[in-house]
Design a protein around this motif. Structure first.
Motif, PDB file in Angstrom:
ATOM      1  N   ALA A  98      -4.918  84.840 -31.836  1.00  0.00           N
ATOM      2  CA  ALA A  98      -5.655  85.008 -32.973  1.00  0.00           C
ATOM      3  C   ALA A  98      -5.672  83.782 -33.989  1.00  0.00           C
ATOM      4  O   ALA A  98      -5.021  82.851 -33.645  1.00  0.00           O
ATOM      5  CB  ALA A  98      -5.295  86.140 -33.730  1.00  0.00           C
ATOM      6  N   TYR A 116       3.276  84.754 -35.298  1.00  0.00           N
ATOM      7  CA  TYR A 116       2.663  86.016 -34.797  1.00  0.00           C
ATOM      8  C   TYR A 116       1.028  85.813 -34.262  1.00  0.00           C
ATOM      9  O   TYR A 116       0.826  86.278 -33.099  1.00  0.00           O
ATOM     10  CB  TYR A 116       2.892  87.013 -35.463  1.00  0.00           C
ATOM     11  N   ARG A 117       0.162  85.155 -35.335  1.00  0.00           N
ATOM     12  CA  ARG A 117      -1.186  85.105 -35.073  1.00  0.00           C
ATOM     13  C   ARG A 117      -1.452  84.341 -33.531  1.00  0.00           C
ATOM     14  O   ARG A 117      -2.036  84.472 -32.852  1.00  0.00           O
ATOM     15  CB  ARG A 117      -1.891  85.009 -36.263  1.00  0.00           C
ATOM     16  N   LYS A 123      -0.407  85.650 -30.395  1.00  0.00           N
ATOM     17  CA  LYS A 123      -1.363  86.517 -30.018  1.00  0.00           C
ATOM     18  C   LYS A 123      -2.776  85.904 -29.659  1.00  0.00           C
ATOM     19  O   LYS A 123      -3.840  86.868 -29.412  1.00  0.00           O
ATOM     20  CB  LYS A 123      -1.709  87.642 -31.156  1.00  0.00           C
TER      21      LYS A 123
END
Length: 159
Positions: free
Chosen positions: A21, A15-16, A19
């Protein structure tokens, strides 16, 4: 082949990354390391020459029969029961070559500690290894003052 689900930590990384990140999850402490009085050792980007640093401390005062000049960096306690004889011998030999002491750990003093030639910090644990004997049918160990005196008198035992 059967598929396995992602673990929670792997899913968080995916997920990071998706995104944009930073996927790095740092581990740390809950202790306030910036609090006044908290101490630690940092690596030095510009170390001073070794001969400008006091790296030994004398243990024992004017009434001590055998004061000892201890290095500030030594080998910490690792019990003979936790390491092999060859490992203990290697650590002891390294301590001897480096002129620092080797803490024996609760396993007491073995022939491997002595064979390496290091100065020893004798750690006396609950088993009284090298200063006790078995007493009674249950194998409990009891402190033996004579054995303690003999072991404490060894030239290698500095503390």
């Amino acid at each position: 082949q059967e598929a396995e689900p992602f673990s929670r930590s792997m899913r968080n990384v995916v997920y990071r990354r998706a995104k944009g990140a930073d996927p790095t999850a740092c581990l740390g402490t809950r202790v306030n390391v910036y609090e006044e009085g908290y101490e630690w050792i940092n690596h030095s980007m510009f170390p001073v020459p070794h001969d400008e640093v006091e790296d030994r401390v004398t243990i024992g005062g004017p009434h001590c029969k055998r004061p000892y000049s201890a290095s500030l960096l030594n080998i910490s306690a690792m019990s003979y029961g936790a390491l092999s004889g060859n490992a203990i011998h290697a650590l002891s030999k390294g301590a001897s070559l480096g002129q620092f002491y080797h803490n024996t750990g609760e396993g007491g003093i073995s022939t491997f500690h002595l064979k390496g030639g290091a100065n020893l910090c004798w750690n006396i644990g609950t088993g009284y290894f090298a200063c006790g004997k078995n007493s009674g049918p249950n194998g409990a160990r009891k402190f033996d003052p004579e054995q303690f005196q003999t072991t404490a008198s060894l030239e290698a035992v500095k503390m």
